[in-house]
Design a protein around this motif. Structure first.
Motif, PDB file in Angstrom:
ATOM      1  N   ALA A  55       0.843  -1.507   0.094  1.00 51.59           N
ATOM      2  CA  ALA A  55       0.078  -0.569   0.185  1.00 51.59           C
ATOM      3  C   ALA A  55       0.827   1.477  -0.033  1.00 51.59           C
ATOM      4  O   ALA A  55       0.450   2.111  -0.847  1.00 51.59           O
ATOM      5  CB  ALA A  55      -0.465  -0.204   1.362  1.00 51.59           C
ATOM      6  N   PHE A  56       1.585   0.674   0.648  1.00 44.50           N
ATOM      7  CA  PHE A  56       2.719   2.237   0.731  1.00 44.50           C
ATOM      8  C   PHE A  56       3.382   2.186  -0.325  1.00 44.50           C
ATOM      9  O   PHE A  56       3.355   3.625  -1.126  1.00 44.50           O
ATOM     10  CB  PHE A  56       3.731   2.232   1.669  1.00 44.50           C
ATOM     11  CG  PHE A  56       5.627   3.328   1.865  1.00 44.50           C
ATOM     12  CD1 PHE A  56       4.602   4.600   2.857  1.00 44.50           C
ATOM     13  CD2 PHE A  56       5.837   3.070   1.158  1.00 44.50           C
ATOM     14  CE1 PHE A  56       5.888   5.066   2.884  1.00 44.50           C
ATOM     15  CE2 PHE A  56       7.245   3.569   1.203  1.00 44.50           C
ATOM     16  CZ  PHE A  56       7.002   5.022   2.175  1.00 44.50           C
ATOM     17  N   LEU A  57       3.489   1.357  -1.229  1.00 41.17           N
ATOM     18  CA  LEU A  57       4.050   1.597  -2.320  1.00 41.17           C
ATOM     19  C   LEU A  57       3.816   2.030  -3.653  1.00 41.17           C
ATOM     20  O   LEU A  57       3.628   2.972  -4.192  1.00 41.17           O
ATOM     21  CB  LEU A  57       5.181   0.687  -3.301  1.00 41.17           C
ATOM     22  CG  LEU A  57       6.505  -0.573  -3.051  1.00 41.17           C
ATOM     23  CD1 LEU A  57       6.757  -1.729  -3.165  1.00 41.17           C
ATOM     24  CD2 LEU A  57       7.090   0.653  -2.917  1.00 41.17           C
ATOM     25  N   ALA A  62       1.585   6.587  -6.680  1.00 47.12           N
ATOM     26  CA  ALA A  62       1.350   7.432  -7.444  1.00 47.12           C
ATOM     27  C   ALA A  62       0.935   8.990  -6.929  1.00 47.12           C
ATOM     28  O   ALA A  62      -0.484  10.223  -7.326  1.00 47.12           O
ATOM     29  CB  ALA A  62      -0.710   7.358  -6.227  1.00 47.12           C
ATOM     30  N   GLY A  63       2.137   9.476  -5.803  1.00 49.65           N
ATOM     31  CA  GLY A  63       2.388  10.659  -6.364  1.00 49.65           C
ATOM     32  C   GLY A  63       1.535  11.026  -4.900  1.00 49.65           C
ATOM     33  O   GLY A  63       1.290  12.388  -4.405  1.00 49.65           O
ATOM     34  N   ALA A  64       1.031  10.175  -3.919  1.00 48.02           N
ATOM     35  CA  ALA A  64       0.740  11.095  -2.252  1.00 48.02           C
ATOM     36  C   ALA A  64       1.253  11.361  -1.305  1.00 48.02           C
ATOM     37  O   ALA A  64       2.570  11.027  -1.658  1.00 48.02           O
ATOM     38  CB  ALA A  64      -0.551  10.101  -1.909  1.00 48.02           C
ATOM     39  N   VAL A  65       0.899  11.698  -0.644  1.00 49.75           N
ATOM     40  CA  VAL A  65       1.392  12.902   0.723  1.00 49.75           C
ATOM     41  C   VAL A  65       1.701  11.766   1.347  1.00 49.75           C
ATOM     42  O   VAL A  65       1.052  10.932   2.015  1.00 49.75           O
ATOM     43  CB  VAL A  65       0.281  14.052   1.426  1.00 49.75           C
ATOM     44  CG1 VAL A  65       1.486  14.636   1.893  1.00 49.75           C
ATOM     45  CG2 VAL A  65       0.392  15.398   0.150  1.00 49.75           C
ATOM     46  N   ILE A  66       3.557  11.730   1.900  1.00 46.59           N
ATOM     47  CA  ILE A  66       3.906  10.405   2.826  1.00 46.59           C
ATOM     48  C   ILE A  66       3.422  10.934   4.067  1.00 46.59           C
ATOM     49  O   ILE A  66       4.721  11.558   3.994  1.00 46.59           O
ATOM     50  CB  ILE A  66       4.943   9.432   2.124  1.00 46.59           C
ATOM     51  CG1 ILE A  66       4.318   8.955   0.540  1.00 46.59           C
ATOM     52  CG2 ILE A  66       5.149   8.985   3.477  1.00 46.59           C
ATOM     53  CD1 ILE A  66       3.599   7.841   0.430  1.00 46.59           C
ATOM     54  N   LEU A 135       1.960  -1.074  -9.776  1.00 52.06           N
ATOM     55  CA  LEU A 135       2.524   0.231  -9.697  1.00 52.06           C
ATOM     56  C   LEU A 135       2.771   1.484 -10.660  1.00 52.06           C
ATOM     57  O   LEU A 135       2.741   2.292 -10.292  1.00 52.06           O
ATOM     58  CB  LEU A 135       3.633  -0.006  -8.887  1.00 52.06           C
ATOM     59  CG  LEU A 135       3.939  -1.494  -7.679  1.00 52.06           C
ATOM     60  CD1 LEU A 135       5.089  -1.364  -7.577  1.00 52.06           C
ATOM     61  CD2 LEU A 135       3.143  -0.272  -6.328  1.00 52.06           C
ATOM     62  N   ILE A 136       2.329   0.447 -12.108  1.00 52.83           N
ATOM     63  CA  ILE A 136       2.288   1.502 -13.195  1.00 52.83           C
ATOM     64  C   ILE A 136       1.686   2.221 -13.146  1.00 52.83           C
ATOM     65  O   ILE A 136       1.105   2.974 -13.601  1.00 52.83           O
ATOM     66  CB  ILE A 136       3.006   0.905 -14.447  1.00 52.83           C
ATOM     67  CG1 ILE A 136       4.435   0.802 -13.917  1.00 52.83           C
ATOM     68  CG2 ILE A 136       2.976   1.480 -15.225  1.00 52.83           C
ATOM     69  CD1 ILE A 136       4.778  -0.354 -15.241  1.00 52.83           C
ATOM     70  N   ILE A 137       0.026   1.566 -12.877  1.00 46.85           N
ATOM     71  CA  ILE A 137      -1.327   2.269 -12.936  1.00 46.85           C
ATOM     72  C   ILE A 137      -1.874   3.083 -11.866  1.00 46.85           C
ATOM     73  O   ILE A 137      -1.681   4.191 -12.383  1.00 46.85           O
ATOM     74  CB  ILE A 137      -1.459   1.028 -13.135  1.00 46.85           C
ATOM     75  CG1 ILE A 137      -1.937   0.516 -14.315  1.00 46.85           C
ATOM     76  CG2 ILE A 137      -3.370   1.515 -12.810  1.00 46.85           C
ATOM     77  CD1 ILE A 137      -2.767  -0.851 -14.297  1.00 46.85           C
ATOM     78  N   SER A 138      -0.805   2.728 -10.643  1.00 40.20           N
ATOM     79  CA  SER A 138      -0.785   3.769 -10.227  1.00 40.20           C
ATOM     80  C   SER A 138      -0.427   4.870 -10.305  1.00 40.20           C
ATOM     81  O   SER A 138      -0.600   5.607  -9.780  1.00 40.20           O
ATOM     82  CB  SER A 138      -0.266   3.193  -8.514  1.00 40.20           C
ATOM     83  OG  SER A 138      -0.888   2.196  -7.837  1.00 40.20           O
ATOM     84  N   ALA A 143      -3.287   7.113  -8.617  1.00 32.37           N
ATOM     85  CA  ALA A 143      -3.866   6.762  -7.484  1.00 32.37           C
ATOM     86  C   ALA A 143      -3.496   5.339  -6.893  1.00 32.37           C
ATOM     87  O   ALA A 143      -3.089   4.736  -7.730  1.00 32.37           O
ATOM     88  CB  ALA A 143      -5.428   6.758  -7.658  1.00 32.37           C
ATOM     89  N   ALA A 144      -3.692   4.576  -6.027  1.00 36.61           N
ATOM     90  CA  ALA A 144      -3.429   3.489  -5.355  1.00 36.61           C
ATOM     91  C   ALA A 144      -4.199   2.656  -6.722  1.00 36.61           C
ATOM     92  O   ALA A 144      -5.221   1.854  -5.431  1.00 36.61           O
ATOM     93  CB  ALA A 144      -3.464   2.917  -3.683  1.00 36.61           C
TER      94      ALA A 144
END
Length: 279
Positions: A55-57, A62-66, A135-138, A143-144
C-alpha cells in the motif's frame, strides 16, 4: 485431543485472523483503540503506526503525500517480516486466506487436485509482474490501484463497516480457487503475496526438514499451497525450506506423520562458518 494437536497451527492461524478482524470491528462499533484502521493503514492503541508495504509503494508511485506515521509504520512492518515472519502475513493475518483455504479443502474433498484450465507452474511469477503493473497504473492514475479491487481491503472494511456487494468479489475468488486454478489467488495473483515473499526472503523462522525421518510419502507436497518450495528439499536433504513463497503456515508440519518437519530458526552465522570450513 490428538486432532487438536494435529491441527494446532490451523487453529492458531484462525485465532490470529479472527482476532484481528474482531479488533477492527470493535474499533468501529465500540470505539476501541486497540487496533484502528485496516490492513493497509493501522494504529495500535492510537500510538504505533502500521503500514502495509505494498500500500505504501502504491501511494508513493501515485504521488500521494507520505506522512511520518506511514514511513514509521512501513519500517515496523518490513523489519518484522524481514527478520521474523517471512511471508507469514498471507497465512496468519490476511482474512482472504480463510476463503482460499476453504476452496482448497473443497478441492481435496471432491478429488480434483489438479489445475483445470491452466498450467499453474507457467504462471507462478505472474504475481510479481502483476504487482509491478499495478504500481505503474498507480503512477499513471495518481491513485493506489490495487486498493480499489483488493479483496483483503474489502473483507476488512466489510467486517468493520458492512460488506455490501464486496461479497461478490470474495465469492468469485472462492470459485476461482475451487474450480479454476488450485491456490489461484494467493499462489498466482495476489501482489501482497509477492511483496511479502520478497521482503521475507531471508527471515529467521522457517520450516526445517529432517531427511532421516522422511519416508517421502508426499503428504506435505499435497497440502502445501506453494509446493514448489518443498520439492527441492523433501526426501532429498536435511535443510530449511528456503523458497521465498513459503508462507510459514505450518500445514506441512501438521500432515507429516514422520516428524520430519518443524519450525526452527536459521543461524546464518553458523551457516557461514560451516561453508568456510567445507571450502
Amino acid at each position: 485431543m490428538e486432532s487438536i494437536i494435529k491441527n494446532r497451527y490451523l487453529i492458531l492461524r484462525r485465532i490470529s485472523q479472527l482476532t484481528i478482524l474482531f479488533l477492527y470491528f470493535g474499533a468501529n462499533a465500540w470505539g476501541w483503540k486497540i487496533l484502528v484502521g485496516n490492513l493497509s493503514l493501522s494504529k495500535i492503541f492510537g500510538k504505533i503506526p502500521l503500514t502495509d508495504p505494498y500500500a505504501f509503494l502504491q501511494m508513493l508511485f501515485a504521488g500521494a503525500v507520505i506522512s511520518t506515521d506511514m514511513i514509521v509504520g512501513v519500517i515496523i512492518i518490513a523489519v518484522f517480516y524481514a527478520l521474523i515472519g517471512g511471508r507469514a502475513f498471507c497465512s496468519w493475518v490476511c482474512p482472504v486466506n480463510m476463503i482460499t483455504d476453504l476452496a482448497a479443502w473443497l478441492r481435496r474433498k471432491t478429488h480434483h487436485e489438479k489445475d483445470n484450465l491452466i498450467s499453474a507452474m507457467k504462471i507462478k511469477n505472474f504475481r510479481y509482474w502483476f504487482a509491478g503493473i499495478l504500481l505503474i497504473i498507480s503512477a499513471i492514475s495518481g491513485a493506489a490501484a490495487f486498493e480499489f479491487i483488493s479483496p483483503i481491503g474489502i473483507f476488512t472494511r466489510g467486517v468493520a463497516f458492512s460488506l455490501g456487494f464486496g461479497w461478490v468479489w470474495l465469492i468469485a475468488i472462492f470459485l476461482f480457487d475451487a474450480f479454476v486454478l488450485k491456490n489461484g489467488w494467493c499462489g498466482h495473483v495476489c501482489p501482497l503475496g509477492a511483496t511479502y515473499s520478497i521482503i521475507g526472503a531471508k527471515s529467521l523462522i522457517r520450516v526445517k526438514h529432517n531427511k532421516d525421518n522422511c519416508t517421502n510419502c508426499g503428504n506435505c507436497l499435497m497440502i502445501c499451497p506453494e509446493p514448489q518450495v518443498l520439492a527441492p528439499i523433501i526426501g532429498k536433504k536435511s535443510d530449511f525450506i528456503s523458497g521465498i513463497e513459503c508462507s510459514n503456515c505450518g500445514r506441512c508440519i501438521e500432515v507429516c506423520e514422520d516428524n520430519a518437519l518443524k519450525f526452527s530458526i536459521r543461524n546464518y552465522i553458523k551457516g557461514e562458518k560451516n561453508e568456510k570450513a567445507n571450502n
